[in-house]
Scaffold this motif. Structure first.
Motif, PDB file in Angstrom:
ATOM      1  N   PRO A  79       0.841  -1.204   0.000  1.00 50.53           N
ATOM      2  CA  PRO A  79       0.000   0.000   0.000  1.00 50.53           C
ATOM      3  C   PRO A  79       0.878   1.257   0.000  1.00 50.53           C
ATOM      4  CG  PRO A  79      -0.665  -1.526   1.740  1.00 50.53           C
ATOM      5  CD  PRO A  79       0.617  -2.036   1.182  1.00 50.53           C
ATOM      6  N   SER A  80       0.379   2.302  -0.614  1.00 49.67           N
ATOM      7  CA  SER A  80       1.138   3.549  -0.691  1.00 49.67           C
ATOM      8  C   SER A  80       1.010   4.315   0.621  1.00 49.67           C
ATOM      9  CB  SER A  80       0.637   4.406  -1.857  1.00 49.67           C
ATOM     10  OG  SER A  80       1.425   5.555  -1.976  1.00 49.67           O
ATOM     11  N   ASN A  81       2.041   4.183   1.459  1.00 51.01           N
ATOM     12  CA  ASN A  81       2.107   4.954   2.703  1.00 51.01           C
ATOM     13  C   ASN A  81       3.575   5.269   2.985  1.00 51.01           C
ATOM     14  OD1 ASN A  81       3.273   2.668   4.104  1.00 51.01           O
ATOM     15  ND2 ASN A  81       1.208   1.853   4.365  1.00 51.01           N
ATOM     16  N   ASP A  82       3.810   6.141   3.945  1.00 54.42           N
ATOM     17  CA  ASP A  82       5.184   6.588   4.233  1.00 54.42           C
ATOM     18  C   ASP A  82       6.097   5.429   4.628  1.00 54.42           C
ATOM     19  OD1 ASP A  82       4.516   9.193   3.638  1.00 54.42           O
ATOM     20  OD2 ASP A  82       4.161   9.767   5.726  1.00 54.42           O
ATOM     21  N   LYS A  83       5.559   4.470   5.379  1.00 48.53           N
ATOM     22  CA  LYS A  83       6.361   3.327   5.822  1.00 48.53           C
ATOM     23  C   LYS A  83       6.854   2.509   4.631  1.00 48.53           C
ATOM     24  CE  LYS A  83       6.056  -0.898   8.582  1.00 48.53           C
ATOM     25  NZ  LYS A  83       5.165  -1.778   9.322  1.00 48.53           N
ATOM     26  N   ASN A  84       5.970   2.207   3.684  1.00 46.97           N
ATOM     27  CA  ASN A  84       6.349   1.419   2.513  1.00 46.97           C
ATOM     28  C   ASN A  84       7.227   2.197   1.548  1.00 46.97           C
ATOM     29  OD1 ASN A  84       5.099  -0.962   3.332  1.00 46.97           O
ATOM     30  ND2 ASN A  84       3.143  -0.377   2.432  1.00 46.97           N
ATOM     31  N   ILE A  85       7.001   3.499   1.446  1.00 43.19           N
ATOM     32  CA  ILE A  85       7.864   4.328   0.602  1.00 43.19           C
ATOM     33  C   ILE A  85       9.286   4.309   1.148  1.00 43.19           C
ATOM     34  CG2 ILE A  85       8.342   6.710  -0.110  1.00 43.19           C
ATOM     35  CD1 ILE A  85       5.251   7.051  -0.317  1.00 43.19           C
ATOM     36  N   ALA A  86       9.425   4.457   2.459  1.00 41.65           N
ATOM     37  CA  ALA A  86      10.754   4.413   3.084  1.00 41.65           C
ATOM     38  C   ALA A  86      11.384   3.026   2.919  1.00 41.65           C
ATOM     39  CB  ALA A  86      10.653   4.784   4.557  1.00 41.65           C
ATOM     40  N   TYR A  87      10.576   1.967   3.086  1.00 40.36           N
ATOM     41  CA  TYR A  87      11.065   0.591   2.940  1.00 40.36           C
ATOM     42  C   TYR A  87      11.582   0.340   1.526  1.00 40.36           C
ATOM     43  CZ  TYR A  87      10.881  -4.475   2.339  1.00 40.36           C
ATOM     44  OH  TYR A  87      11.187  -5.778   2.032  1.00 40.36           O
ATOM     45  N   LEU A  88      10.793   0.720   0.524  1.00 39.79           N
ATOM     46  CA  LEU A  88      11.197   0.489  -0.861  1.00 39.79           C
ATOM     47  C   LEU A  88      12.379   1.372  -1.252  1.00 39.79           C
ATOM     48  CD1 LEU A  88       7.708   0.074  -2.548  1.00 39.79           C
ATOM     49  CD2 LEU A  88       9.392  -1.706  -2.053  1.00 39.79           C
ATOM     50  N   ALA A  89      12.420   2.597  -0.756  1.00 43.18           N
ATOM     51  CA  ALA A  89      13.568   3.471  -1.031  1.00 43.18           C
ATOM     52  C   ALA A  89      14.839   2.854  -0.466  1.00 43.18           C
ATOM     53  CB  ALA A  89      13.323   4.859  -0.441  1.00 43.18           C
ATOM     54  N   ASP A  90      14.735   2.273   0.720  1.00 41.83           N
ATOM     55  CA  ASP A  90      15.878   1.595   1.341  1.00 41.83           C
ATOM     56  C   ASP A  90      16.308   0.385   0.504  1.00 41.83           C
ATOM     57  OD1 ASP A  90      17.689   1.465   3.684  1.00 41.83           O
ATOM     58  OD2 ASP A  90      16.690  -0.467   4.028  1.00 41.83           O
ATOM     59  N   LYS A  91      15.339  -0.363  -0.021  1.00 42.58           N
ATOM     60  CA  LYS A  91      15.635  -1.518  -0.881  1.00 42.58           C
ATOM     61  C   LYS A  91      16.334  -1.069  -2.165  1.00 42.58           C
ATOM     62  CE  LYS A  91      13.990  -5.486   0.645  1.00 42.58           C
ATOM     63  NZ  LYS A  91      14.802  -6.669   0.786  1.00 42.58           N
ATOM     64  N   ILE A  92      15.891   0.053  -2.728  1.00 36.73           N
ATOM     65  CA  ILE A  92      16.507   0.574  -3.949  1.00 36.73           C
ATOM     66  C   ILE A  92      17.977   0.895  -3.683  1.00 36.73           C
ATOM     67  CG2 ILE A  92      16.548   2.538  -5.553  1.00 36.73           C
ATOM     68  CD1 ILE A  92      13.435   2.583  -5.252  1.00 36.73           C
ATOM     69  N   ILE A  93      18.251   1.524  -2.564  1.00 34.96           N
ATOM     70  CA  ILE A  93      19.619   1.943  -2.244  1.00 34.96           C
ATOM     71  C   ILE A  93      20.491   0.765  -1.817  1.00 34.96           C
ATOM     72  CG2 ILE A  93      21.021   3.346  -0.682  1.00 34.96           C
ATOM     73  CD1 ILE A  93      18.625   5.343  -0.657  1.00 34.96           C
ATOM     74  N   LYS A  94      19.972  -0.080  -0.929  1.00 35.92           N
ATOM     75  CA  LYS A  94      20.784  -1.164  -0.355  1.00 35.92           C
ATOM     76  C   LYS A  94      20.672  -2.486  -1.102  1.00 35.92           C
ATOM     77  CE  LYS A  94      20.624   0.722   4.312  1.00 35.92           C
ATOM     78  NZ  LYS A  94      20.108   0.515   5.674  1.00 35.92           N
ATOM     79  N   GLY A  95      19.649  -2.652  -1.936  1.00 34.00           N
ATOM     80  CA  GLY A  95      19.435  -3.924  -2.611  1.00 34.00           C
ATOM     81  C   GLY A  95      18.797  -4.913  -1.660  1.00 34.00           C
ATOM     82  N   GLY A  96      18.742  -6.161  -2.057  1.00 34.85           N
ATOM     83  CA  GLY A  96      18.165  -7.175  -1.188  1.00 34.85           C
ATOM     84  C   GLY A  96      17.797  -8.421  -1.966  1.00 34.85           C
ATOM     85  N   SER A  97      17.301  -9.423  -1.253  1.00 37.52           N
ATOM     86  CA  SER A  97      16.864 -10.653  -1.902  1.00 37.52           C
ATOM     87  C   SER A  97      15.863 -11.372  -1.010  1.00 37.52           C
ATOM     88  CB  SER A  97      18.047 -11.573  -2.179  1.00 37.52           C
ATOM     89  OG  SER A  97      18.620 -12.006  -0.969  1.00 37.52           O
ATOM     90  N   GLY A  98      15.177 -12.336  -1.593  1.00 37.57           N
ATOM     91  CA  GLY A  98      14.278 -13.175  -0.830  1.00 37.57           C
ATOM     92  C   GLY A  98      12.825 -12.762  -0.863  1.00 37.57           C
ATOM     93  N   VAL A  99      12.530 -11.512  -1.143  1.00 35.88           N
ATOM     94  CA  VAL A  99      11.140 -11.057  -1.137  1.00 35.88           C
ATOM     95  C   VAL A  99      10.419 -11.517  -2.407  1.00 35.88           C
ATOM     96  CG1 VAL A  99       9.633  -9.026  -1.049  1.00 35.88           C
ATOM     97  CG2 VAL A  99      11.732  -9.072   0.290  1.00 35.88           C
ATOM     98  N   TRP A 100      11.097 -11.440  -3.546  1.00 33.90           N
ATOM     99  CA  TRP A 100      10.492 -11.771  -4.832  1.00 33.90           C
ATOM    100  C   TRP A 100      11.157 -12.983  -5.487  1.00 33.90           C
ATOM    101  CZ3 TRP A 100       6.116  -9.344  -6.279  1.00 33.90           C
ATOM    102  CH2 TRP A 100       5.791  -8.151  -5.635  1.00 33.90           C
ATOM    103  N   GLY A 101      11.956 -13.693  -4.754  1.00 32.14           N
ATOM    104  CA  GLY A 101      12.638 -14.856  -5.311  1.00 32.14           C
ATOM    105  C   GLY A 101      14.099 -14.876  -4.883  1.00 32.14           C
ATOM    106  N   LYS A 102      14.859 -15.790  -5.478  1.00 28.21           N
ATOM    107  CA  LYS A 102      16.245 -15.971  -5.071  1.00 28.21           C
ATOM    108  C   LYS A 102      17.217 -14.997  -5.721  1.00 28.21           C
ATOM    109  CE  LYS A 102      15.665 -20.821  -4.020  1.00 28.21           C
ATOM    110  NZ  LYS A 102      16.101 -22.196  -4.250  1.00 28.21           N
ATOM    111  N   ILE A 103      16.854 -14.407  -6.842  1.00 34.64           N
ATOM    112  CA  ILE A 103      17.757 -13.494  -7.534  1.00 34.64           C
ATOM    113  C   ILE A 103      17.808 -12.180  -6.764  1.00 34.64           C
ATOM    114  CG2 ILE A 103      18.211 -12.227  -9.663  1.00 34.64           C
ATOM    115  CD1 ILE A 103      16.753 -14.498 -11.144  1.00 34.64           C
ATOM    116  N   PRO A 104      18.999 -11.768  -6.310  1.00 33.92           N
ATOM    117  CA  PRO A 104      19.096 -10.542  -5.515  1.00 33.92           C
ATOM    118  C   PRO A 104      18.983  -9.281  -6.376  1.00 33.92           C
ATOM    119  CG  PRO A 104      21.267 -11.472  -5.838  1.00 33.92           C
ATOM    120  CD  PRO A 104      20.294 -12.440  -6.442  1.00 33.92           C
ATOM    121  N   MET A 105      18.464  -8.239  -5.763  1.00 30.54           N
ATOM    122  CA  MET A 105      18.452  -6.929  -6.402  1.00 30.54           C
ATOM    123  C   MET A 105      19.755  -6.242  -6.042  1.00 30.54           C
ATOM    124  SD  MET A 105      15.686  -3.889  -6.127  1.00 30.54           S
ATOM    125  CE  MET A 105      16.271  -2.219  -5.992  1.00 30.54           C
TER     126      MET A 105
END
Length: 128
Positions: A79-105
């Motif tokens: 959902p579009s809220n400040d918490k999710n915007i901050a979470y996704l912005a953090d994912k964009i900057i730091k990358g990550g894996s496991g949420v959408w599969g095994k291939i890391p961002m």
């Protein structure tokens, strides 16, 4: 052969002499009234422009899943809220894996927090 290049070169110089550079106060491209509406409708949000300038399009697409999830799938999940915007912005900057599969961002540490938030806001705005 030399004569052909000489004639070709002379022709190019001759033709170039007829072109003129734009004057100092004159725009390089003259936009007439017919083009202005098309340009206005093609405007993008700041987040969309940032995404298009980055390497995001190598793994993500607006509608279809590529290597990573589509932007519309991300918008459906969060959902579009400040918490999710901050979470996704953090994912964009730091990358990550496991949420959408095994291939890391891959991380994008050169993207500023404000730019990442604009990108996340745009992605979440795609929820239908």
């Amino acid at each position: 052969m030399k004569r052909t290049f000489l004639i070709l070169g002379a022709t190019l110089i001759f033709m170039a002499s007829f072109t003129s550079a734009p004057k100092e106060n004159e725009p390089a491209v003259n936009i007439n009234g017919n083009l202005a509406p098309k340009i206005a409708t093609a405007q993008m949000s700041g987040g969309e422009l940032l995404i298009n300038k980055s390497d995001c399009i190598g793994c993500h697409h607006k509608i279809n899943k590529l290597i990573g999830p589509s932007y519309t799938d991300i918008a459906k999940k969060y959902p579009s809220n400040d918490k999710n915007i901050a979470y996704l912005a953090d994912k964009i900057i730091k990358g990550g894996s496991g949420v959408w599969g095994k291939i890391p961002m891959t991380p994008h540490p050169k993207i500023s927090a404000n730019d990442a938030k604009l990108m996340a806001k745009y992605i979440l705005s795609l929820k239908k």
